[in-house]
Motif scaffolding. Structure first.
Motif, mmCIF file in Angstrom:
data_model
loop_
_atom_site.group_PDB
_atom_site.id
_atom_site.type_symbol
_atom_site.label_atom_id
_atom_site.label_comp_id
_atom_site.label_asym_id
_atom_site.label_seq_id
_atom_site.Cartn_x
_atom_site.Cartn_y
_atom_site.Cartn_z
ATOM 1 N N CYS A 104 21.194 -24.858 51.080
ATOM 2 C CA CYS A 104 20.453 -23.631 51.352
ATOM 3 C C CYS A 104 19.058 -24.032 51.795
ATOM 4 O O CYS A 104 18.461 -24.946 51.218
ATOM 5 N N GLY A 105 18.558 -23.387 52.818
ATOM 6 C CA GLY A 105 17.227 -23.706 53.295
ATOM 7 C C GLY A 105 16.764 -22.692 54.320
ATOM 8 O O GLY A 105 17.339 -21.615 54.452
ATOM 9 N N THR A 106 15.756 -23.069 55.045
ATOM 10 C CA THR A 106 15.200 -22.191 56.067
ATOM 11 C C THR A 106 14.880 -23.010 57.304
ATOM 12 O O THR A 106 14.799 -24.233 57.242
ATOM 13 N N VAL A 107 14.723 -22.340 58.419
ATOM 14 C CA VAL A 107 14.329 -22.993 59.672
ATOM 15 C C VAL A 107 12.815 -22.861 59.793
ATOM 16 O O VAL A 107 12.282 -21.750 59.771
ATOM 17 N N TYR A 108 12.142 -23.994 59.901
ATOM 18 C CA TYR A 108 10.683 -24.005 60.065
ATOM 19 C C TYR A 108 10.329 -24.073 61.544
ATOM 20 O O TYR A 108 11.101 -24.619 62.347
ATOM 21 N N PRO A 109 9.186 -23.540 61.920
ATOM 22 C CA PRO A 109 8.793 -23.558 63.336
ATOM 23 C C PRO A 109 8.808 -24.961 63.944
ATOM 24 O O PRO A 109 9.219 -25.128 65.092
ATOM 25 N N VAL B 120 13.001 -24.275 73.666
ATOM 26 C CA VAL B 120 13.683 -23.012 73.955
ATOM 27 C C VAL B 120 13.453 -22.003 72.826
ATOM 28 O O VAL B 120 13.730 -20.827 72.982
ATOM 29 N N GLY B 121 12.957 -22.491 71.684
ATOM 30 C CA GLY B 121 12.653 -21.598 70.576
ATOM 31 C C GLY B 121 13.695 -21.543 69.485
ATOM 32 O O GLY B 121 13.550 -20.791 68.525
ATOM 33 N N HIS B 122 14.784 -22.319 69.614
ATOM 34 C CA HIS B 122 15.761 -22.330 68.526
ATOM 35 C C HIS B 122 15.781 -23.694 67.842
ATOM 36 O O HIS B 122 15.228 -24.664 68.351
ATOM 37 N N MET B 123 16.402 -23.740 66.655
ATOM 38 C CA MET B 123 16.442 -24.977 65.889
ATOM 39 C C MET B 123 17.084 -26.073 66.727
ATOM 40 O O MET B 123 18.163 -25.902 67.285
ATOM 41 N N ASN B 124 16.394 -27.206 66.805
ATOM 42 C CA ASN B 124 16.869 -28.343 67.576
ATOM 43 C C ASN B 124 18.100 -28.959 66.918
ATOM 44 O O ASN B 124 18.231 -28.941 65.690
ATOM 45 N N LEU C 248 19.765 -20.498 65.723
ATOM 46 C CA LEU C 248 18.974 -20.234 64.526
ATOM 47 C C LEU C 248 17.520 -20.338 64.942
ATOM 48 O O LEU C 248 17.145 -21.254 65.683
ATOM 49 N N LEU C 249 16.706 -19.400 64.484
ATOM 50 C CA LEU C 249 15.310 -19.315 64.896
ATOM 51 C C LEU C 249 14.380 -19.568 63.710
ATOM 52 O O LEU C 249 14.809 -19.480 62.551
ATOM 53 N N ALA C 250 13.141 -19.856 63.992
ATOM 54 C CA ALA C 250 12.149 -20.074 62.939
ATOM 55 C C ALA C 250 12.170 -18.892 61.969
ATOM 56 O O ALA C 250 12.180 -17.732 62.379
ATOM 57 N N GLY C 251 12.214 -19.203 60.708
ATOM 58 C CA GLY C 251 12.242 -18.177 59.673
ATOM 59 C C GLY C 251 13.633 -17.808 59.199
ATOM 60 O O GLY C 251 13.779 -17.187 58.135
#
Length: 141
Positions: free
Chosen positions: A8-13, A19-23, A69-72
Protein backbone atom coordinates in the motif's frame (compact mmCIF):
# COMPACT_ATOMS: atom_id res chain seq x y z
CA UNK A 1 -4.58 -16.47 -0.99
CA UNK A 2 -4.94 -13.91 1.77
CA UNK A 3 -6.87 -10.88 0.66
CA UNK A 4 -4.67 -8.43 2.57
CA UNK A 5 -2.68 -6.17 0.32
CA UNK A 6 0.99 -6.97 -0.13
CA UNK A 7 1.74 -3.29 -0.79
CA UNK A 8 0.00 0.00 0.00
CA UNK A 9 1.36 3.41 -0.85
CA UNK A 10 0.90 6.56 -2.83
CA UNK A 11 2.27 8.12 -6.01
CA UNK A 12 4.52 11.10 -5.28
CA UNK A 13 5.05 13.90 -7.80
CA UNK A 14 8.74 13.02 -8.12
CA UNK A 15 7.72 9.51 -9.27
CA UNK A 16 5.98 10.95 -12.34
CA UNK A 17 7.52 11.37 -15.77
CA UNK A 18 7.28 14.09 -18.40
CA UNK A 19 3.79 12.92 -19.39
CA UNK A 20 2.52 13.33 -15.82
CA UNK A 21 1.94 9.71 -14.85
CA UNK A 22 3.94 7.38 -12.62
CA UNK A 23 7.09 6.30 -14.44
CA UNK A 24 7.50 2.58 -15.16
CA UNK A 25 10.47 2.29 -12.80
CA UNK A 26 8.13 3.01 -9.90
CA UNK A 27 5.58 0.40 -10.96
CA UNK A 28 8.39 -2.15 -10.89
CA UNK A 29 9.61 -0.83 -7.54
CA UNK A 30 6.18 -1.12 -5.94
CA UNK A 31 5.79 -4.65 -7.33
CA UNK A 32 9.21 -5.48 -5.83
CA UNK A 33 8.03 -4.30 -2.41
CA UNK A 34 4.94 -6.51 -2.79
CA UNK A 35 7.26 -9.45 -3.59
CA UNK A 36 8.90 -9.28 -0.16
CA UNK A 37 5.57 -9.11 1.66
CA UNK A 38 4.31 -12.11 -0.31
CA UNK A 39 7.54 -14.03 0.38
CA UNK A 40 7.25 -13.32 4.11
CA UNK A 41 3.77 -14.89 4.13
CA UNK A 42 5.36 -18.05 2.75
CA UNK A 43 8.03 -18.07 5.45
CA UNK A 44 10.72 -16.47 3.29
CA UNK A 45 11.17 -13.76 5.90
CA UNK A 46 14.23 -11.51 6.11
CA UNK A 47 15.48 -13.43 9.18
CA UNK A 48 14.99 -16.80 7.44
CA UNK A 49 16.88 -15.60 4.37
CA UNK A 50 19.74 -14.15 6.47
CA UNK A 51 20.06 -17.11 8.85
CA UNK A 52 19.75 -19.83 6.18
CA UNK A 53 22.01 -18.21 3.59
CA UNK A 54 19.16 -18.38 1.10
CA UNK A 55 17.80 -15.76 -1.27
CA UNK A 56 15.27 -15.21 -4.01
CA UNK A 57 16.12 -14.17 -7.55
CA UNK A 58 13.65 -12.96 -10.17
CA UNK A 59 14.23 -14.79 -13.45
CA UNK A 60 11.16 -13.66 -15.35
CA UNK A 61 8.88 -10.66 -15.04
CA UNK A 62 6.04 -9.64 -17.33
CA UNK A 63 4.27 -6.33 -16.71
CA UNK A 64 1.04 -5.27 -18.37
CA UNK A 65 0.11 -1.60 -17.97
CA UNK A 66 -3.62 -0.90 -18.04
CA UNK A 67 -4.27 2.57 -16.54
CA UNK A 68 -2.23 5.60 -15.59
CA UNK A 69 -1.48 6.43 -11.99
CA UNK A 70 -1.04 10.11 -11.19
CA UNK A 71 0.60 12.06 -8.37
CA UNK A 72 -1.50 11.69 -5.25
CA UNK A 73 -3.16 8.42 -6.27
CA UNK A 74 -3.29 5.75 -3.59
CA UNK A 75 -1.91 2.42 -4.75
CA UNK A 76 -2.73 -1.07 -3.52
CA UNK A 77 -1.18 -4.35 -4.69
CA UNK A 78 -2.74 -7.74 -4.06
CA UNK A 79 -0.89 -10.93 -4.88
CA UNK A 80 -1.70 -14.50 -5.86
CA UNK A 81 0.53 -17.54 -5.80
CA UNK A 82 0.06 -19.41 -9.09
CA UNK A 83 2.58 -22.26 -8.94
CA UNK A 84 5.19 -23.75 -6.62
CA UNK A 85 7.93 -26.03 -7.91
CA UNK A 86 10.91 -27.64 -6.22
CA UNK A 87 13.11 -24.53 -6.56
CA UNK A 88 10.86 -21.86 -8.05
CA UNK A 89 7.61 -20.04 -7.53
CA UNK A 90 5.31 -18.25 -10.00
CA UNK A 91 3.03 -15.51 -8.77
CA UNK A 92 1.03 -12.50 -9.91
CA UNK A 93 0.52 -9.00 -8.56
CA UNK A 94 -2.43 -6.78 -9.39
CA UNK A 95 -1.90 -3.04 -8.81
CA UNK A 96 -5.02 -0.94 -8.36
CA UNK A 97 -5.89 2.65 -7.81
CA UNK A 98 -7.26 2.17 -4.28
CA UNK A 99 -9.75 5.03 -4.64
CA UNK A 100 -11.34 3.99 -7.94
CA UNK A 101 -10.64 0.25 -7.83
CA UNK A 102 -9.32 0.37 -11.39
CA UNK A 103 -6.50 -2.00 -12.27
CA UNK A 104 -3.43 0.03 -13.18
CA UNK A 105 -1.00 -2.80 -13.90
CA UNK A 106 -0.52 -6.54 -13.57
CA UNK A 107 2.81 -8.28 -13.14
CA UNK A 108 3.64 -11.96 -13.29
CA UNK A 109 6.94 -13.16 -11.82
CA UNK A 110 8.96 -16.33 -11.65
CA UNK A 111 11.32 -16.36 -8.68
CA UNK A 112 14.01 -18.91 -7.92
CA UNK A 113 15.09 -19.96 -4.43
CA UNK A 114 18.86 -19.89 -4.23
CA UNK A 115 21.84 -20.69 -2.06
CA UNK A 116 23.58 -17.32 -1.79
CA UNK A 117 27.04 -18.75 -1.19
CA UNK A 118 26.96 -21.37 -3.97
CA UNK A 119 25.08 -18.93 -6.26
CA UNK A 120 22.85 -21.80 -7.42
CA UNK A 121 19.20 -22.67 -7.17
CA UNK A 122 18.22 -24.88 -4.26
CA UNK A 123 14.99 -26.61 -3.19
CA UNK A 124 12.62 -24.84 -0.84
CA UNK A 125 12.57 -26.12 2.73
CA UNK A 126 9.56 -28.34 3.49
CA UNK A 127 8.00 -25.69 5.76
CA UNK A 128 8.16 -23.13 2.92
CA UNK A 129 6.63 -25.57 0.43
CA UNK A 130 3.86 -26.45 2.91
CA UNK A 131 3.04 -22.77 3.48
CA UNK A 132 3.05 -22.12 -0.27
CA UNK A 133 0.69 -25.04 -0.89
CA UNK A 134 -1.85 -23.44 1.47
CA UNK A 135 -1.72 -20.20 -0.55
CA UNK A 136 -1.75 -21.76 -3.99
CA UNK A 137 -4.54 -20.45 -6.23
CA UNK A 138 -6.82 -23.23 -7.52
CA UNK A 139 -6.29 -24.00 -11.19
CA UNK A 140 -8.72 -22.25 -13.54
CA UNK A 141 -11.25 -24.62 -15.13
Amino acid sequence: METDATYCGTVYPWQCDHVGHMNIMWYVGKFDEANWNLFARLGLTPSYLRESGRGMAAVQQTVTYKRELLAGDIVEVRSRLLEIRDKSVRFMHEMRNAETGEIAAVCEFVGVHMDRQARKSTPFAPAIRDAAMRYLEPAMA
